[in-house]
Scaffold this motif. Structure first.
Motif, PDB file in Angstrom:
ATOM      1  N   SER A  43       0.874  -1.337  -0.047  1.00  0.00           N
ATOM      2  CA  SER A  43      -0.112  -0.061  -0.048  1.00  0.00           C
ATOM      3  C   SER A  43       0.895   1.226   0.151  1.00  0.00           C
ATOM      4  O   SER A  43       1.951   1.195   0.484  1.00  0.00           O
ATOM      5  CB  SER A  43      -0.778  -0.199   1.289  1.00  0.00           C
ATOM      6  N   THR A  44       0.244   2.388  -0.323  1.00  0.00           N
ATOM      7  CA  THR A  44       0.963   3.678  -0.229  1.00  0.00           C
ATOM      8  C   THR A  44       0.135   4.502   0.576  1.00  0.00           C
ATOM      9  O   THR A  44      -1.368   4.512   0.293  1.00  0.00           O
ATOM     10  CB  THR A  44       0.940   4.262  -1.489  1.00  0.00           C
ATOM     11  N   MET A  45       0.427   5.105   1.304  1.00  0.00           N
ATOM     12  CA  MET A  45      -0.518   6.202   2.310  1.00  0.00           C
ATOM     13  C   MET A  45      -0.461   7.503   1.252  1.00  0.00           C
ATOM     14  O   MET A  45       0.403   8.117   0.866  1.00  0.00           O
ATOM     15  CB  MET A  45       0.172   6.648   3.503  1.00  0.00           C
ATOM     16  N   VAL A  46      -1.653   7.765   0.965  1.00  0.00           N
ATOM     17  CA  VAL A  46      -2.286   8.985  -0.007  1.00  0.00           C
ATOM     18  C   VAL A  46      -2.285  10.160   0.880  1.00  0.00           C
ATOM     19  O   VAL A  46      -2.899   9.865   2.223  1.00  0.00           O
ATOM     20  CB  VAL A  46      -3.207   8.711  -0.580  1.00  0.00           C
ATOM     21  N   ARG A  47      -1.484  11.126   0.870  1.00  0.00           N
ATOM     22  CA  ARG A  47      -1.727  12.376   1.516  1.00  0.00           C
ATOM     23  C   ARG A  47      -2.704  13.487   0.890  1.00  0.00           C
ATOM     24  O   ARG A  47      -2.468  13.470  -0.643  1.00  0.00           O
ATOM     25  CB  ARG A  47      -0.488  12.854   1.807  1.00  0.00           C
ATOM     26  N   GLY A  94      -5.671   8.186   3.760  1.00  0.00           N
ATOM     27  CA  GLY A  94      -5.615   6.796   3.765  1.00  0.00           C
ATOM     28  C   GLY A  94      -4.726   6.160   2.794  1.00  0.00           C
ATOM     29  O   GLY A  94      -4.286   6.831   2.005  1.00  0.00           O
ATOM     30  N   GLU A  95      -4.833   4.872   2.803  1.00  0.00           N
ATOM     31  CA  GLU A  95      -4.180   3.983   1.738  1.00  0.00           C
ATOM     32  C   GLU A  95      -4.799   3.632   0.560  1.00  0.00           C
ATOM     33  O   GLU A  95      -6.003   3.858   0.491  1.00  0.00           O
ATOM     34  CB  GLU A  95      -3.655   2.858   2.578  1.00  0.00           C
ATOM     35  N   MET A  96      -3.930   3.213  -0.454  1.00  0.00           N
ATOM     36  CA  MET A  96      -4.370   2.671  -1.814  1.00  0.00           C
ATOM     37  C   MET A  96      -3.629   1.372  -1.946  1.00  0.00           C
ATOM     38  O   MET A  96      -2.244   1.412  -1.490  1.00  0.00           O
ATOM     39  CB  MET A  96      -4.286   3.597  -2.825  1.00  0.00           C
TER      40      MET A  96
END
Lengths: 151, 362
Positions: free
Chosen positions: A49-53, A66-68
């Motif tokens: 996952s990547t944490m979206v900012r 949140g993550e994607m």
């Protein structure tokens, strides 16, 4: 002054196109170009996952939205070119195809891959964007002022 | 005292088998596919992604199917799955000014650059049941119109130019992350926004509504609401530069609230901010109102004792998975606990009866 000629601009652009391509599309376009080149894994496809900012107020301090899900991999062609992929979703086969295209774009096959894969992806992506934008435009409100009163 | 602690296995297995059968429903009715849920129940999918805090429409659709449409159960499944994923990194902050907008409206400016774009909205529908949907039918294609490639700037930019609204200057402080460190108060705005964007929609809506009804004075206008796609860009350590790794749909709401000024600040408008995964308009507006209410301290306003101003109250009760976990655990076996309570009550009753008998005898 920012350096406007980003030496990585080309690679950024194709990696972005590959990451946003619909499921199975890159593999299908690659298939149409003939047999895949032999390659070895530097990093086998892996799901994470990547944490979206975002930014407070759109422009202020960053916060975690949140993550994607993301799939990544890295491979090396026999000729030595290294291809990377970081693509949205849980799509190992698509990540492999994207990394292959990334590697091939660094070889003599670049022009062929550009025409056979990337140009097609670009055309399809801009058609999708244009269709959505045209539907949005049809819901744009055209205000008009009513003339009221007698004089 | 004998307490049965074993013997439930067969009952549990059979209960789960029956659950699977009930989930399927009448086998004479076609089974729902995950793709159908993703495409046709997309707002439920969006809510599960937002509150599950994981953007993946296929996973959210699967969770909804598995949970038989219980969205909080689906969110629970997504949260549990999320913990199994290795984290590759964090994105650069998304640029919502560059959003490809499906919808963009302002309640404060009628004529604004980029225009009022309604998008696929329930607004202005009559809220009458449409029985045509109960029958199969093809949907005509949505009308299209030529687009102008003009930019769609944020509404707050116009007010900013006049200095009439507080600025949100860029800043690159790495934000705290409540998925890594437990949420503690006092919480800075970045932490509050993270908690609110994944907060229960119903709870957030009620808190926001309470501010409108007068619990915390902040009369909010929707300065702007936009829904659309933004690219997600991440630094790739192996490459040494950032690339776009995907595209997500977001809903952003900026409220404009009156502010009478303080000792250091002139009267101006202040802002509340909502940004949520997916097309999640009610949640984004609610988030913006609650964000604004929680900002009383940094804006030098009074604490009026309103629940929506109380960060500890809001943040510790906003997460539906924490809430449901604690709430629902009380239905699980508490035989031993309860046996001791039972013994205690019996003892107290014996003592009370004995005391009465003694009183009567005296």
């Amino acid at each position: 002054m920012k350096d406007t000629a980003d030496p990585n601009a080309g690679r950024k652009a194709w990696m972005s196109l590959l990451a946003k391509a619909p499921e199975g599309r890159v593999a299908a376009l690659l298939e149409a170009m003939g047999p895949r080149p032999a390659h070895g894994w530097l990093r086998a496809p892996e799901i994470g996952s990547t944490m979206v900012r975002g930014r407070a107020g759109g422009t202020g301090a960053p916060f975690n939205l949140g993550e994607m899900t993301v799939t990544r991999c890295a491979l090396r062609l026999e000729g030595g070119a290294v291809g990377h992929a970081y693509i949205q979703g849980r799509r190992k086969a698509d990540a492999e195809a994207a990394a292959l295209v990334d590697a091939l774009m660094q070889t003599d096959a670049a022009a062929e891959v550009q025409a056979g894969v990337l140009d097609v992806l670009e055309a399809e992506a801009s058609a999708r964007r244009a269709t959505r934008a045209a539907k949005a435009a049809a819901t744009k409100v055209d205000f008009f002022t009513m003339v009221r009163g007698d004089d | 005292m004998y307490v049965a602690v074993k013997g439930g296995e067969r009952a549990i297995e059979n209960a789960h088998a029956w659950l699977a059968e009930e989930r399927r429903g009448d086998p004479a009715v076609a089974e729902l596919s995950v793709a159908q849920i993703r495409e046709q129940l997309s707002l439920a999918v969006n809510r599960v992604m937002a509150e599950g805090s994981l953007y993946d429409p296929d996973l959210a659709a699967l969770a909804i199917k598995q949970a038989r449409g219980d969205l909080i159960e689906a969110i629970f499944l997504i949260r549990a799955y999320r913990t199994t994923l290795p984290r590759f990194g964090a994105s650069n902050p998304v640029d919502t000014a560059a959003m490809a907008c499906d919808r963009r409206i302002s309640a404060t400016f009628k004529d604004l650059p980029g225009g009022q774009v309604l998008g696929p909205t329930f607004d202005y529908t009559h809220r009458l049941l449409d029985f045509k949907l109960a029958a199969d039918g093809d949907v005509p294609a949505a009308p299209t119109r030529e687009t102008d490639a003009a930019p769609v700037p944020h509404v707050t930019d116009f007010l900013n130019r006049e200095g009439l609204i507080e600025d949100a200057p860029a800043d690159d402080t790495p934000p705290p992350d409540l998925t890594r460190e437990p949420l503690e108060t006092p919480a800075d705005r970045a932490l509050r926004l993270q908690a609110l964007t994944r907060a229960d929609e119903g709870f957030t809506l009620s808190m926001a509504y309470s501010t409108q009804r007068g619990y915390a004075r902040n009369h909010a206008f929707v300065g702007e609401l936009r829904i659309g796609a933004v690219p997600v860009e991440m630094e790739i350590p192996e490459l040494g530069f950032a690339v776009e790794i995907g595209e997500i749909t977001l809903t952003e709401c900026e409220t404009v609230n009156q502010f009478k000024g303080s000792k250091t600040e002139p009267p101006q408008f202040t802002r509340g901010y909502g940004l949520v995964f997916g097309q999640t308009e009610r949640k984004a507006i609610s988030m913006a109102l609650v964000d604004r209410a929680l900002r009383w301290e940094e804006l030098g306003e009074d604490f009026e004792g309103a629940p929506a101003q109380d960060a500890e109250f809001v943040l510790y009760h906003a997460d539906n998975i924490q809430a449901t976990g604690f709430l629902e655990h009380i239905k699980l076996p508490h035989y031993v606990d309860f046996q001791s309570e039972l013994e205690l009550v019996r003892k107290l009753r014996r003592e009370a009866t004995a005391a009465q008998v003694q009183e009567a005898a005296e």
